[in-house]
Every structure is written in structure tokens, then in C-alpha cells.
Design a protein around this motif. Structure first.
Motif, mmCIF file in Angstrom:
data_model
loop_
_atom_site.group_PDB
_atom_site.id
_atom_site.type_symbol
_atom_site.label_atom_id
_atom_site.label_comp_id
_atom_site.label_asym_id
_atom_site.label_seq_id
_atom_site.Cartn_x
_atom_site.Cartn_y
_atom_site.Cartn_z
ATOM 1 N N VAL A 566 34.061 89.743 43.442
ATOM 2 C CA VAL A 566 35.341 89.040 43.349
ATOM 3 C C VAL A 566 35.830 88.829 44.776
ATOM 4 C CG1 VAL A 566 37.726 89.185 42.541
ATOM 5 C CG2 VAL A 566 35.885 90.095 41.132
ATOM 6 N N LYS A 567 36.098 87.572 45.155
ATOM 7 C CA LYS A 567 36.514 87.289 46.535
ATOM 8 C C LYS A 567 37.908 86.674 46.555
ATOM 9 C CE LYS A 567 31.859 86.552 48.342
ATOM 10 N NZ LYS A 567 30.947 85.627 49.010
ATOM 11 N N VAL A 568 38.744 87.197 47.468
ATOM 12 C CA VAL A 568 40.081 86.631 47.676
ATOM 13 C C VAL A 568 40.038 85.822 48.969
ATOM 14 C CG1 VAL A 568 42.526 87.141 47.973
ATOM 15 C CG2 VAL A 568 41.123 88.610 46.514
ATOM 16 N N TRP A 569 40.469 84.567 48.892
ATOM 17 C CA TRP A 569 40.402 83.647 50.031
ATOM 18 C C TRP A 569 41.802 83.236 50.483
ATOM 19 C CZ3 TRP A 569 35.468 81.383 51.437
ATOM 20 C CH2 TRP A 569 34.412 81.723 50.568
ATOM 21 N N HIS A 570 41.944 82.969 51.801
ATOM 22 C CA HIS A 570 43.128 82.275 52.313
ATOM 23 C C HIS A 570 42.897 80.785 52.080
ATOM 24 C CE1 HIS A 570 45.202 85.573 54.248
ATOM 25 N NE2 HIS A 570 44.057 85.991 54.734
ATOM 26 N N TYR A 571 43.878 80.102 51.484
ATOM 27 C CA TYR A 571 43.669 78.696 51.144
ATOM 28 C C TYR A 571 43.560 77.825 52.400
ATOM 29 C CZ TYR A 571 44.066 74.197 48.812
ATOM 30 O OH TYR A 571 43.814 72.923 48.361
ATOM 31 N N SER A 572 44.496 78.010 53.321
ATOM 32 C CA SER A 572 44.522 77.101 54.478
ATOM 33 C C SER A 572 43.413 77.409 55.486
ATOM 34 C CB SER A 572 45.889 77.156 55.159
ATOM 35 O OG SER A 572 46.235 78.509 55.397
ATOM 36 N N ASP A 573 43.109 78.715 55.708
ATOM 37 C CA ASP A 573 42.078 79.071 56.693
ATOM 38 C C ASP A 573 40.668 78.939 56.121
ATOM 39 O OD1 ASP A 573 44.349 79.789 57.932
ATOM 40 O OD2 ASP A 573 44.042 81.948 57.822
ATOM 41 N N GLY A 574 40.559 79.109 54.784
ATOM 42 C CA GLY A 574 39.232 79.056 54.166
ATOM 43 C C GLY A 574 38.363 80.257 54.492
ATOM 44 N N VAL A 575 39.001 81.421 54.698
ATOM 45 C CA VAL A 575 38.228 82.642 54.978
ATOM 46 C C VAL A 575 38.501 83.688 53.901
ATOM 47 C CG1 VAL A 575 38.106 82.312 57.480
ATOM 48 C CG2 VAL A 575 40.031 83.561 56.509
ATOM 49 N N VAL A 576 37.505 84.552 53.697
ATOM 50 C CA VAL A 576 37.639 85.628 52.706
ATOM 51 C C VAL A 576 38.441 86.765 53.329
ATOM 52 C CG1 VAL A 576 36.373 87.298 51.301
ATOM 53 C CG2 VAL A 576 35.431 85.029 51.672
ATOM 54 N N SER A 577 39.473 87.228 52.612
ATOM 55 C CA SER A 577 40.244 88.359 53.136
ATOM 56 C C SER A 577 39.830 89.669 52.461
ATOM 57 C CB SER A 577 41.740 88.127 52.940
ATOM 58 O OG SER A 577 42.072 88.174 51.569
ATOM 59 N N HIS A 578 39.463 89.612 51.162
ATOM 60 C CA HIS A 578 39.094 90.827 50.432
ATOM 61 C C HIS A 578 37.922 90.538 49.499
ATOM 62 C CE1 HIS A 578 43.142 91.847 51.742
ATOM 63 N NE2 HIS A 578 42.896 93.108 51.460
ATOM 64 N N VAL A 579 37.101 91.556 49.308
ATOM 65 C CA VAL A 579 35.966 91.456 48.375
ATOM 66 C C VAL A 579 36.037 92.627 47.402
ATOM 67 C CG1 VAL A 579 33.459 91.606 48.174
ATOM 68 C CG2 VAL A 579 34.448 90.224 49.965
ATOM 69 N N GLY A 580 35.820 92.335 46.117
ATOM 70 C CA GLY A 580 35.816 93.384 45.099
ATOM 71 C C GLY A 580 34.415 93.639 44.592
ATOM 72 N N ILE A 581 33.939 94.875 44.764
ATOM 73 C CA ILE A 581 32.593 95.249 44.297
ATOM 74 C C ILE A 581 32.775 96.150 43.078
ATOM 75 C CG2 ILE A 581 30.434 96.390 44.934
ATOM 76 C CD1 ILE A 581 31.322 95.883 47.907
ATOM 77 N N GLY A 582 32.174 95.782 41.952
ATOM 78 C CA GLY A 582 32.355 96.604 40.753
ATOM 79 C C GLY A 582 31.665 96.029 39.534
ATOM 80 N N HIS A 583 31.534 94.707 39.485
ATOM 81 C CA HIS A 583 30.873 94.099 38.319
ATOM 82 C C HIS A 583 29.369 94.327 38.382
ATOM 83 C CE1 HIS A 583 33.940 91.929 36.103
ATOM 84 N NE2 HIS A 583 34.514 91.627 37.253
#
Length: 618
Positions: A566-583
Motif C-alpha cells: 500500500v503506497k501513500v503518494w503526494h499528489y503535487s510532488d508525485g513521490v511516495v511518502s509511506h509504504v504499507g507492508i502486510g498483504h
């Protein structure tokens, strides 16, 4: 990429809804009486019975096929399946540290069953039907001592293994037409089998239970009877019940201190019966076939797991089932929140839609439609109905409080309804089908009317989203097109083409841009006005991006897919801020709750995960 990976924070996993009830004897109460241990996909979950907190053991590369706990509780062992021709790992976990203690690689394709010796000295593992060997391991060193074919050539596959309660050198294996007692000869590094004589009886044994004194052992069979074998003479000393056998086979068994047997059968019946003549004392009917029976402490309480993904808790005295947790037992296809509410959410799967309480992970409501698969669902804006898309070509509308069926739109699409969206005024539904059509329906009181059919897509429609003024919608399809439709004139406004199978599309809250994702691993930003590409991001390193959702402010969006992250992105910068490992299965959908506190993600292994959303509302 290396420098980027350093800056990315991990998402905090708050809860998991999921239990793989198809693993035989997979649900175990830890000897400390405070933890439940059970598998889900490639993970082994430890759940505290005190505060429901969950810990996850990650290490397997494919689905967990068997779980066992040592008598002392210091070690947990789990085995997995893998692809033909590859080695399937068994892992010994250190319970205190919650980490891998040893990784055991010998078996091919699958580890069928495993068991610890009474003093934690040895672990015996049994390979699946493509492997057919039984191996004894030294727990402390993690090295194999010896191995042997599990059953004679004339007999069938071996299915289960159990260690003696008193002797570190003796264990029992059983399966299709074979019951063997093995003795470990450590100086010569050999294991020697002795066949048990069952006379004329030909049985397939699914489970073995050995009472504490090692005088006898019981074998539960697929024929629905129990064989009682003398441990010393290896002769059959009894078989029962003679008349009323357990329907659909004995799958799980436990011996109580009283000398009675707890028997779980394939028809979902849990029975307490006498250990000598197998007379029924009490029984209870559960949902799904019983696959695990585990005692807590002395057996004053026991936990039952069924293949319908249910976990029940029983007290010995009242023998009444209490539903401890319920879970999906098929792939979860979609998730939806009611408008403006973050307390509840709904998920859809094969056979049913379930509504969950977000904070406690409790199932509030289940709407069952047997043998049908729900592909997508959405709450109406007024919160009075759940609109759902089904693979039999029908759109079904239910009440969210009781699950009553309010309305069915028959033959909505010829190849199943695959995507759905509702307008803000709760008057219209826009649906997409497997044949590529977009249809607009008017919902009247107790009836419906087809307003228009828009046919441009050449393949399945995977996602539909409606603009906030209800005058425009966007549809994504597997044909590599995203089309922006005018919902007043019912014509195409704009079209976006890419060399991909689009899986999801989102409007930015200000609605001048859309973002798309699909099988080419890219996330595309597009101009709504003229369909021109603004930017393209590398969404994942491998596999499709299946789900995507954007916050109400439009600052961040979340993606998930076959990469299982699961990846959380900044919309304007287009970079990943957080990653969720679990699935441990492919992620099918992701949703951010309206108050921006949680992310809910669902996956193909039946899991629903709740993450803490890392960014506060602006």
C-alpha cells in the motif's frame, strides 16, 4: 532508487480482518493461554486474547499450509506451499522475539504437516503428495537429522503427523490407507516405521489425537468414524461410532482431561463424545466445516475454526458457540465508506457483502447472495441504500441497516456488472459491464428505468467515477481507454488512450485532472478538458496497480496492487511518502476513510487491512 527507499516511512498497520480456515488445525491457542495463532495468506498472525492486539510473522513466500506450536510455547513452526519444482520452506519462529529462528528447506512443492517433540528437541515435517517424505529436524541447530518416504509404495499419500506426548523419539503418521508409528534412532541417524494393523478397514486418516499418557491414539477418518489404536501393540482396539457416523468426515479432534473427545466434522458439527464408546454427549452446529479445534488451558474453554473463515469460542460447561471473529473466505473485491462517515465500511466478495465496524473490526451485517460474486459496491449519498454490482448481470440495492433487498435491476449487463457509481442526488446509477457498455439508470420508488446506453469501450469496464455536479463521469476499461462522458447529452467528451489495461481512475477534488492506474505499473495524470497527458509516474516495480483513492483535499492519494504494497503518494510532488507492508495476496482495492484517519485495503487472499493514515487533514 536506493536513496529514495531510505526516505520512505512505513505505514502503521492497525488491524487485520482475515483467517484462512482451510488450513487443517491452523487455529491454535498458545500454551500461555493469552494468544491465538492462525494463518492468513503468507503470514502467521498472533492475536492477544486480552486486548485483541495483533502481531504478524512475515517470512513465507507463499501461502501457509500448516502451523504447529511447541509444548513449552517457545517455538512456533509453519510450513508453506510453493510452485512445482521449487523447495517449500518450513520456518521455526522464536515466540518471544517474534522472529525467524530457523528456516528449513528440503521438501518440494508443499509442507503438509509438522509437529514438535514434547521437549522441543526435534521437529518432524511431512511433505505434500509431490514430495512424500517425512523429515526429522534438530530444533536448536535447524539441521535435518534424517528423512524417509512417508508411506509404503502400496499405500496412499500421508496427510498428517503427530508427536508422542512422553517420548522425544516416537511419532505417528497417517493418511490414505496408512498408519505408522516411527522411532528415531539418533546414533545411526535413522527413523524406523512400524505399520499399524487395521485388519479389513481401509480408511483415509485426516487427523491424529494422542492422549497425555500415550496409551492409545485416535485417528479421525474421512468416512466419519474414529479408529482407536493401541500405542504399544499397534493393533486396532476399537472403531466407532458404528451407526451414526460424523457427517462429511472427522477433520479435527481434541482429547479433554475428562477422557471425552471433542470432534469437529466437515458438516460444521462440533460434538463432545465419550472416548471409549463414542456416544454423543453434546453437540453444536456451526457455519462452515470445522477445520481446527484448540483447547485453552485445561480445556475449560476452546476455540473452533471453520472453513467459512469463522472463529468460535466455547465454554466447556455451557457448550454454547460464541462468534469470536468472522472473516471473508474468498477474495475481497471492493470496499466502500458511507458518505461523511468513517465508523462503518462495507466490503464485497463471493457470496456476500459485509458491513464492518471500523474501530473494532467487528462484522455488523452480512448480506448473502449464494453462489454469486459481488464485483463492486457503493453507498448512496443519503446513506439509505447499498448499491452493488454482481457477476450474474444484476444490480442489487439493499438497506444498510437490515440488509433487506430493496430493488433488483435485472439484466443490467450481459457479461456481468463490473463497476458502479451513484450520483449525488441519489436519483441515478451509472454502471459498467463486462461487455464494455456504460449504462445510466434512473432509480424511482420501487422501480428503475434505463435512461441511456453508451457503447464505446471494447472490453470490460473496470471503474466508473462521477463528477460532483452529476453532469459528467469518467470510465476506465481493460481496452486501454479512459472515456469522459457527458451525462446530460450522453455523449463522449474526451478520451484518454494508453497501452495498458486500466484498473482504476479518480477525479482530483478540483476536477480539472484525473489520475489513472493499470497493468503497465504507471500512474497517469491527465487533463479533463482536452485529455492530454500531464505526467506519468512509476507506480510499482512489479505487477498491476489495481486500486487507487484520493483524499477529499486532493493532497495525497493511495495505491495498491499485485506488488502487495500500500503506497501513500503526494499528489503535487508525485513521490511516495509511506509504504504499507502486510498483504500476502494481490491488493484489489484501497479506500481512505472520510475523516482521513485510516486506510482500508482489501486483497485476493480474503484479507481486509486497516492502516493509520499518516497525514493529518489540512
Amino acid at each position: 532508487m536506493g536513496s529514495e527507499a531510505q526516505d520512505v516511512c512505513q505505514l502503521e498497520l492497525e488491524a487485520v480482518i482475515g483467517f484462512n480456515g482451510h488450513v487443517f488445525s491452523g487455529l491454535i491457542v498458545h500454551p500461555d493461554r493469552e494468544h491465538l495463532i492462525y494463518p492468513l495468506g503468507c503470514t502467521v498472525i498472533l492475536k492477544s486474547l486480552k486486548n485483541n492486539k495483533q502481531t504478524f510473522l512475515h517470512g513465507h513466500t507463499n501461502n501457509v499450509s500448516c502451523v504447529s506450536v511447541s509444548k513449552s510455547g517457545n517455538f512456533i513452526a509453519s510450513g508453506q506451499v510453493t510452485f512445482m519444482g521449487f523447495k517449500a520452506d518450513a520456518i521455526i519462529w522464536d515466540f518471544a522475539k517474534k522472529e525467524v529462528f530457523a528456516r528449513l528447506q528440503l521438501h518440494k512443492a508443499k509442507v503438509e504437516a509438522l509437529a514438535f517433540s514434547p521437549n522441543d528437541k526435534y521437529l518432524v515435517t511431512l511433505g505434500g503428495q509431490d514430495d512424500g517424505s517425512v523429515v526429522v529436524w534438530n530444533v536448536k541447530t535447524g539441521e535435518a537429522i534424517c528423512g524417509s518416504p512417508a508411506s509404503a509404495h502400496s499405500a496412499g499419500h500421508c496427510l498428517t503427523v503427530q508427536y508422542s506426548n512422553l517420548n522425544d523419539n516416537v511419532f505417528v503418521s497417517a493418511g490414505n490407507g496408512t498408519i505408522r508409528v516411527w522411532e528415531l534412532d539418533l546414533p545411526n541417524r535413522k527413523i524406523r516405521p512400524s505399520e499399524c494393523q487395521t485388519r479389513q478397514l481401509k480408511r483415509i486418516v485426516k487427523c491424529i489425537e494422542i492422549p497425555e499418557d500415550d496409551s492409545f491414539f485416535y485417528c479421525g477418518t474421512t468416512s466419519g468414524d474414529i479408529l482407536k489404536v493401541n500405542f504399544q501393540t499397534l493393533l486396532l482396539s476399537g472403531c466407532g461410532p458404528v451407526k451414526h457416523k460424523f457427517s462429511q468426515g472427522v477433520i479435527a479432534m481434541r482429547m479433554l482431561k475428562t477422557g471425552d473427545l471433542l470432534v469437529g466434522s466437515g458438516d460444521g458439527m462440533l460434538t463432545l463424545c465419550n472416548g471409549t464408546n463414542f456416544k454423543i454427549i453434546k453437540n453444536a452446529q456451526l457455519e462452515g466445516g470445522v477445520t481446527s479445534v484448540s483447547l485453552r488451558g485445561e480445556g475449560h474453554q476452546f476455540f473452533i475454526g471453520t472453513d467459512a473463515g469463522q472463529i468460535y469460542r466455547f465454554g466447556y460447561t455451557d457448550f454454547k458457540p460464541e462468534l469470536f471473529s468472522s472473516n471473508h473466505n474468498n477474495a475481497v473485491n471492493g470496499v466502500s465508506f458511507p458518505f461523511g462517515s468513517s465508523e462503518l465500511f462495507a466490503t464485497c466478495s463471493k457470496d456476500d457483502i459485509r458491513v464492518w465496524h471500523a474501530n473494532t473490526s467487528r462484522e455488523v451485517l452480512r448480506i448473502s447472495v449464494p453462489n454469486m460474486t459481488c464485483n463492486a459496491l457503493e453507498f448512496m449519498r443519503d446513506g439509505r441504500s447499498i448499491v452493488s454490482a454482481w457477476n450474474d448481470g444484476k444490480i442489487r440495492i439493499f438497506t444498510p441497516e437490515t440488509g433487506r433487498l430493496m430493488l433488483v435491476l435485472n439484466n443490467a449487463h450481459s457479461m456481468g456488472v463490473t463497476a458502479i457509481a451513484c450520483t449525488k442526488d441519489c436519483q441515478k446509477i451509472v454502471s459498467g459491464g463486462g461487455e464494455g457498455q456504460i449504462r445510466v439508470w434512473e432509480i424511482l420508488k420501487g422501480s428503475s428505468r434505463l435512461l441511456e446506453t453508451m457503447k464505446e469501450h471494447k472490453a470490460e469496464v473496470t471503474c466508473v467515477k462521477i463528477k460532483s455536479n452529476d453532469k459528467e463521469c469518467v470510465s476506465a476499461s481493460s481496452d486501454g481507454a479512459c472515456i469522459i462522458w457527458d451525462l446530460v447529452r450522453y455523449v463522449r467528451n474526451q478520451m484518454v488512450l494508453a497501452n495498458t489495461l486500466f484498473r482504476s481512475v479518480c477525479y482530483h477534488p478540483e476536477e480539472y485532472q484525473i489520475i489513472t492506474s493499470g497493468t503497465d505499473r504507471k500512474i497517469g495524470y491527465w487533463e479533463v478538458y482536452d485529455g492530454s497527458a500531464i505526467r506519468e509516474l512509476e507506480g510499482s516495480l512489479s505487477g498491476a496497480n489495481n486500486g487507487m483513492h484520493i483524499t477529499q483535499e486532493g493532497d495525497h492519494f493511495v495505491t495498491g496492487g499485485d506488488e502487495k504494497l500500500v503506497k501513500v503518494w503526494h499528489y503535487s510532488d508525485g513521490v511516495v511518502s509511506h509504504v504499507g507492508i502486510g498483504h500476502s495476496g494481490s491488493i484489489t482495492s484501497v479506500q481512505i476513510c472520510p475523516n482521513n484517519k485510516h486506510i482500508i485495503s482489501t486483497s485476493a487472499d480474503g484479507a481486509v487491512l486497516r492502516w493509520r493514515f499518516p497525514h493529518r487533514s489540512s
